[in-house]
Design a protein around this motif. Structure first.
Motif, PDB file in Angstrom:
ATOM      1  N   MET A   4      67.745  87.011  44.805  1.00 16.82           N
ATOM      2  CA  MET A   4      66.866  86.111  44.059  1.00 16.82           C
ATOM      3  C   MET A   4      65.977  86.925  43.120  1.00 16.82           C
ATOM      4  O   MET A   4      65.373  87.907  43.525  1.00 16.82           O
ATOM      5  CB  MET A   4      65.995  85.288  44.998  1.00 16.82           C
ATOM      6  CG  MET A   4      66.798  84.350  45.820  1.00 16.82           C
ATOM      7  SD  MET A   4      66.215  82.682  45.992  1.00 16.82           S
ATOM      8  CE  MET A   4      65.005  82.316  44.859  1.00 16.82           C
ATOM      9  N   VAL A   5      65.912  86.459  41.872  1.00 15.42           N
ATOM     10  CA  VAL A   5      65.045  87.076  40.880  1.00 15.42           C
ATOM     11  C   VAL A   5      63.754  86.276  40.842  1.00 15.42           C
ATOM     12  O   VAL A   5      63.789  85.048  40.769  1.00 15.42           O
ATOM     13  CB  VAL A   5      65.727  87.070  39.489  1.00 15.42           C
ATOM     14  CG1 VAL A   5      64.822  87.680  38.445  1.00 15.42           C
ATOM     15  CG2 VAL A   5      67.055  87.785  39.556  1.00 15.42           C
ATOM     16  N   PRO A   6      62.605  86.935  40.923  1.00 22.11           N
ATOM     17  CA  PRO A   6      61.351  86.178  40.891  1.00 22.11           C
ATOM     18  C   PRO A   6      61.178  85.436  39.566  1.00 22.11           C
ATOM     19  O   PRO A   6      61.555  85.933  38.509  1.00 22.11           O
ATOM     20  CB  PRO A   6      60.276  87.231  41.089  1.00 22.11           C
ATOM     21  CG  PRO A   6      60.912  88.539  40.865  1.00 22.11           C
ATOM     22  CD  PRO A   6      62.388  88.364  41.018  1.00 22.11           C
ATOM     23  N   TYR A   7      60.618  84.234  39.646  1.00 17.45           N
ATOM     24  CA  TYR A   7      60.399  83.384  38.469  1.00 17.45           C
ATOM     25  C   TYR A   7      59.220  83.910  37.667  1.00 17.45           C
ATOM     26  O   TYR A   7      58.132  84.099  38.202  1.00 17.45           O
ATOM     27  CB  TYR A   7      60.147  81.938  38.918  1.00 17.45           C
ATOM     28  CG  TYR A   7      59.748  81.023  37.796  1.00 17.45           C
ATOM     29  CD1 TYR A   7      60.662  80.619  36.843  1.00 17.45           C
ATOM     30  CD2 TYR A   7      58.439  80.571  37.680  1.00 17.45           C
ATOM     31  CE1 TYR A   7      60.299  79.776  35.803  1.00 17.45           C
ATOM     32  CE2 TYR A   7      58.060  79.737  36.657  1.00 17.45           C
ATOM     33  CZ  TYR A   7      58.997  79.339  35.713  1.00 17.45           C
ATOM     34  OH  TYR A   7      58.640  78.515  34.695  1.00 17.45           O
ATOM     35  N   ALA A   8      59.440  84.157  36.376  1.00 13.81           N
ATOM     36  CA  ALA A   8      58.368  84.614  35.484  1.00 13.81           C
ATOM     37  C   ALA A   8      58.033  83.471  34.530  1.00 13.81           C
ATOM     38  O   ALA A   8      58.851  83.100  33.692  1.00 13.81           O
ATOM     39  CB  ALA A   8      58.818  85.832  34.699  1.00 13.81           C
ATOM     40  N   PRO A   9      56.850  82.854  34.700  1.00  9.14           N
ATOM     41  CA  PRO A   9      56.513  81.729  33.832  1.00  9.14           C
ATOM     42  C   PRO A   9      56.371  82.169  32.375  1.00  9.14           C
ATOM     43  O   PRO A   9      55.943  83.277  32.077  1.00  9.14           O
ATOM     44  CB  PRO A   9      55.185  81.221  34.385  1.00  9.14           C
ATOM     45  CG  PRO A   9      54.604  82.350  35.155  1.00  9.14           C
ATOM     46  CD  PRO A   9      55.774  83.177  35.623  1.00  9.14           C
ATOM     47  N   LYS A  10      56.787  81.285  31.498  1.00  8.85           N
ATOM     48  CA  LYS A  10      56.701  81.528  30.064  1.00  8.85           C
ATOM     49  C   LYS A  10      55.226  81.445  29.643  1.00  8.85           C
ATOM     50  O   LYS A  10      54.510  80.549  30.078  1.00  8.85           O
ATOM     51  CB  LYS A  10      57.514  80.440  29.350  1.00  8.85           C
ATOM     52  CG  LYS A  10      57.735  80.654  27.905  1.00  8.85           C
ATOM     53  CD  LYS A  10      58.716  79.597  27.430  1.00  8.85           C
ATOM     54  CE  LYS A  10      58.529  79.337  25.973  1.00  8.85           C
ATOM     55  NZ  LYS A  10      59.411  78.299  25.477  1.00  8.85           N
TER      56      LYS A  10
END
Length: 132
Positions: A4-10
């Motif tokens: 799983m790749v951590p979610y990076a918010p825009k």
């Protein structure tokens, strides 16, 4: 296996930008703009700028002014009245001597009649200038 790749918010569109109401022009900025418009003989923009400062209204309101709203014959009135588009309320404003001078010059240079728009459209005949 699947990792799983951590979610990076825009980043938001207004990050590090000034949004909302802008600061009013300083007196030195106003005189600088007036001087540049005067030197470049840009009478239409100078008239619009002075009138906008006097009436303190939105451009969509004051570009609809007719010559008869601000002048009778060859003399420019000391006060003018118009109806705000957004609120529908009448607003009266004073026309300063500097603005009177530029309006008089603008009317004479274009040969405007009392039923003409003060700022006529360059594209459509018998219509006022658009805000677009």
């Amino acid at each position: 296996m699947f990792q799983m790749v951590p979610y990076a918010p825009k980043p938001t569109w207004n990050k590090d930008k000034l949004v909302g109401q802008k600061l009013p022009l300083k007196l030195e900025e106003i005189w600088s703009i007036r001087t540049r418009l005067d030197i470049s003989n840009n009478l239409r923009e100078l008239t619009m700028f002075n009138l906008a400062l006097d009436c303190k209204l939105r451009a969509c309101d004051f570009i609809k002014l007719k010559v008869s709203d601000v002048a009778h014959g060859t003399s420019v009135q000391a006060r003018a009245m118009l109806i705000q588009q957004k609120t529908g309320k009448p607003v009266q404003f004073e026309i300063t001597p500097k603005t009177k001078t530029t309006i008089t010059s603008w009317i004479k240079s274009n040969g405007l009649k009392s039923d003409d728009y003060l700022f006529a459209s360059r594209v459509k005949v018998h219509e006022h200038l658009s805000t677009r």
